[in-house]
Scaffold this motif. Structure first.
Motif, mmCIF file in Angstrom:
data_model
loop_
_atom_site.group_PDB
_atom_site.id
_atom_site.type_symbol
_atom_site.label_atom_id
_atom_site.label_comp_id
_atom_site.label_asym_id
_atom_site.label_seq_id
_atom_site.Cartn_x
_atom_site.Cartn_y
_atom_site.Cartn_z
ATOM 1 N N VAL A 50 37.002 42.166 -20.627
ATOM 2 C CA VAL A 50 35.668 42.773 -20.696
ATOM 3 C C VAL A 50 35.751 44.167 -21.305
ATOM 4 C CG1 VAL A 50 33.754 43.631 -19.298
ATOM 5 C CG2 VAL A 50 34.770 41.399 -18.775
ATOM 6 N N LYS A 51 36.770 44.899 -20.951
ATOM 7 C CA LYS A 51 36.928 46.262 -21.492
ATOM 8 C C LYS A 51 37.106 46.235 -23.005
ATOM 9 C CE LYS A 51 39.668 50.449 -20.845
ATOM 10 N NZ LYS A 51 40.811 51.069 -20.118
ATOM 11 N N HIS A 52 37.907 45.285 -23.507
ATOM 12 C CA HIS A 52 38.095 45.168 -24.954
ATOM 13 C C HIS A 52 36.804 44.746 -25.639
ATOM 14 C CE1 HIS A 52 42.186 46.135 -24.575
ATOM 15 N NE2 HIS A 52 42.677 44.913 -24.312
ATOM 16 N N ALA A 53 36.017 43.848 -24.988
ATOM 17 C CA ALA A 53 34.755 43.396 -25.598
ATOM 18 C C ALA A 53 33.746 44.533 -25.672
ATOM 19 C CB ALA A 53 34.189 42.227 -24.783
ATOM 20 N N PHE A 54 33.726 45.398 -24.672
ATOM 21 C CA PHE A 54 32.807 46.531 -24.699
ATOM 22 C C PHE A 54 33.160 47.512 -25.817
ATOM 23 C CE2 PHE A 54 31.582 46.209 -19.927
ATOM 24 C CZ PHE A 54 30.605 45.273 -20.248
ATOM 25 N N SER A 55 34.421 47.588 -26.175
ATOM 26 C CA SER A 55 34.844 48.531 -27.224
ATOM 27 C C SER A 55 34.941 47.884 -28.597
ATOM 28 C CB SER A 55 36.210 49.127 -26.850
ATOM 29 O OG SER A 55 37.192 48.102 -26.723
ATOM 30 N N ALA A 56 34.540 46.620 -28.706
ATOM 31 C CA ALA A 56 34.609 45.919 -29.993
ATOM 32 C C ALA A 56 33.538 46.438 -30.948
ATOM 33 C CB ALA A 56 34.439 44.410 -29.781
ATOM 34 N N ASN A 57 33.693 46.120 -32.236
ATOM 35 C CA ASN A 57 32.729 46.530 -33.249
ATOM 36 C C ASN A 57 31.381 45.888 -32.956
ATOM 37 O OD1 ASN A 57 31.207 46.506 -35.852
ATOM 38 N ND2 ASN A 57 33.071 47.518 -36.598
#
Length: 470
Positions: free
Chosen positions: A248-255
């Motif tokens: 979830v953390k990576h998805a929130f910081s995705a483009n």
């Protein structure tokens, strides 16, 4: 000394003794008989077993004051007392009941024993009933009698083999819950064969029902040990794994332009920009809300026995049904619920959920068919009667159009739910609305608070990334 002199001397001694007692009663008295050692008995015992008749005869033979002096008689009484005490301690316990009455409850079929002359401990005879009735004596029917209860053994004397013989009806099991029931059942089976009154009352059916109840309780006990019952109230709060939190953390910081997931059946795409509305402090958008509602419906289809049968309208339904310009318009949404599209009619559902968007605030309306009421849930505890009126009108039109049934909703309640989790900030209204639907579709009360919102945001993001609501 002649016999006359002896008698005279004895008379003088006797007179002196009586005189001395009159003057100093404390110096001449028979030995005090101490209170016998008290022992707890469980039923009255015949006095003759302790030898009191024999000692009475002995006292009668020696009661003449001319033969026995005070000291000799006192010693004899003390000796007799000690003998009685030893016999009482050494003799086996005997339980005899002179009078017992069976009371049969016509409605419940329960039988309980009432004894006027017994003091048996309740723990030893729990759930054990004896079948002796006053009418049995008139009919010359034998009666049951408890004759021994040693080391947890249960023995019954039916009187068929004499007074001193014990019947073969013996259970060598300790009196516990199960064994007490076994003794109860066997005693009453024997009673059924001996007492016509119990036969007339249909006592065997009561025993069979008790057997079934015991087997059900034992079965449920073992099943509980082998297959623990899962607490459904914990499921909405299951902790997230570290892998899920990292994803979830990576998805929130995705483009923001990256396509994260696509739901083919609903044709809903979630980009990085759409998913970021689930971060703390953000307002939820239509794409995230609508996809989550689709996932809730798919969850119900996977486990229909676990969840209520519900229908979830998307965020555009109510604005189509009640247009700001034209007002109520059933024709605008008539095709949304065709059998070909849904596979079921709305009248067959338990609950129908309608998300309501009011400018900058999300609320929820529910057509609660199961409880026959229309509900409105606002995390700020607002009231909008016109919304419930419009939904009542829609439900009548929908059922008539699809099922050709004229539903009377005039007696249905209009409820503005007040006992619900309340919003404490200005941005979690959408999350509250989703969780109202989530918990209601589980059949649960709304048992969460504002403090759970950060966890629910991360969990909803995880479920959307996996395209599976849990």
């Amino acid at each position: 000394m002649s016999s006359y002199q002896k008698r005279s001397a004895g008379s003088e001694n006797s007179s002196f003794s009586h005189s001395a007692r009159a003057m100093a009663p404390g110096n001449y008295r028979y030995p005090e008989v101490k209170t016998p050692l008290r022992r707890q008995v469980h039923a009255p015992s015949p006095v003759k077993k302790f030898g009191l008749c024999a000692c009475t005869r002995q006292i009668r033979r020696n009661r003449s004051p001319r033969r026995v002096s005070g000291n000799v008689l006192g010693g004899f009484i003390s000796m007799t007392h000690n003998s009685l005490k030893r016999n009482a301690l050494d003799s086996p316990l005997c339980y005899s009941m002179d009078r017992e009455v069976i009371v049969v409850d016509d409605e419940l079929g329960d039988v309980e024993m009432i004894s006027d002359d017994t003091s048996m401990e309740a723990d030893a005879v729990e759930n054990v009933a004896m079948d002796v009735d006053e009418t049995a004596e008139k009919e010359n029917e034998p009666s049951l009698e408890v004759v021994d209860l040693e080391n947890g053994n249960f023995m019954v004397d039916d009187g068929s083999q004499g007074d001193n013989k014990k019947s073969s009806l013996v259970w060598n099991r300790p009196v516990t819950d199960v064994c007490g029931f076994e003794a109860y059942r066997k005693a009453l089976e024997s009673a059924e064969n001996r007492t016509s009154k119990l036969k007339d009352r249909g006592f065997g059916n009561a025993v069979k029902e008790r057997c079934r109840a015991l087997l059900r309780s034992l079965r449920s006990f073992w099943l509980q040990d082998e297959e623990p019952i899962e607490d459904v109230r914990r499921e909405p709060f299951l902790p997230l794994s570290k892998e899920d939190e990292t994803a979830v953390k990576h998805a929130f910081s995705a483009n923001i332009q990256n396509m994260l997931v696509t739901h083919k059946n609903s044709n809903i795409d979630i980009t990085g920009e759409n998913l970021r509305c689930l971060k703390p402090g953000q307002w939820l958008n239509d794409e995230v809300i609508n996809l989550f509602l689709v996932l809730l419906k798919e969850r119900e289809a996977r486990e229909p026995k676990k969840f209520l049968k519900c229908h979830f309208f998307n965020t555009f339904f109510f604005t189509k049904l009640v247009n700001s310009g034209t007002g109520y318009n059933y024709g605008a949404v008539r095709r949304w619920t065709s059998m070909k599209k849904l596979g079921y009619h709305l009248i067959d559902c338990d609950k129908i959920f309608i998300p309501i968007h009011m400018s900058i605030h999300w609320t929820l309306a529910v057509i609660n068919i199961k409880d026959r009421k229309f509900q409105y849930l606002d995390s700020f505890k607002g009231r909008e009667p016109r919304i419930l009126d419009a939904l009542a009108r829609y439900f009548v039109d929908e059922v008539m159009d699809k099922s050709e049934v004229d539903v009377d909703v005039s007696q249905w309640r209009r409820e503005f739910v007040q006992d619900l989790p309340e919003q404490r900030n200005g941005f979690d209204c959408g999350m509250f609305m989703l969780k109202y639907m989530d918990f209601y579709s589980r059949g649960l009360d709304l048992c969460f608070t504002q403090e759970h919102m950060p966890y629910f945001r991360v969990r909803t993001a995880k479920e959307i990334l996996q395209l599976k609501a849990e």
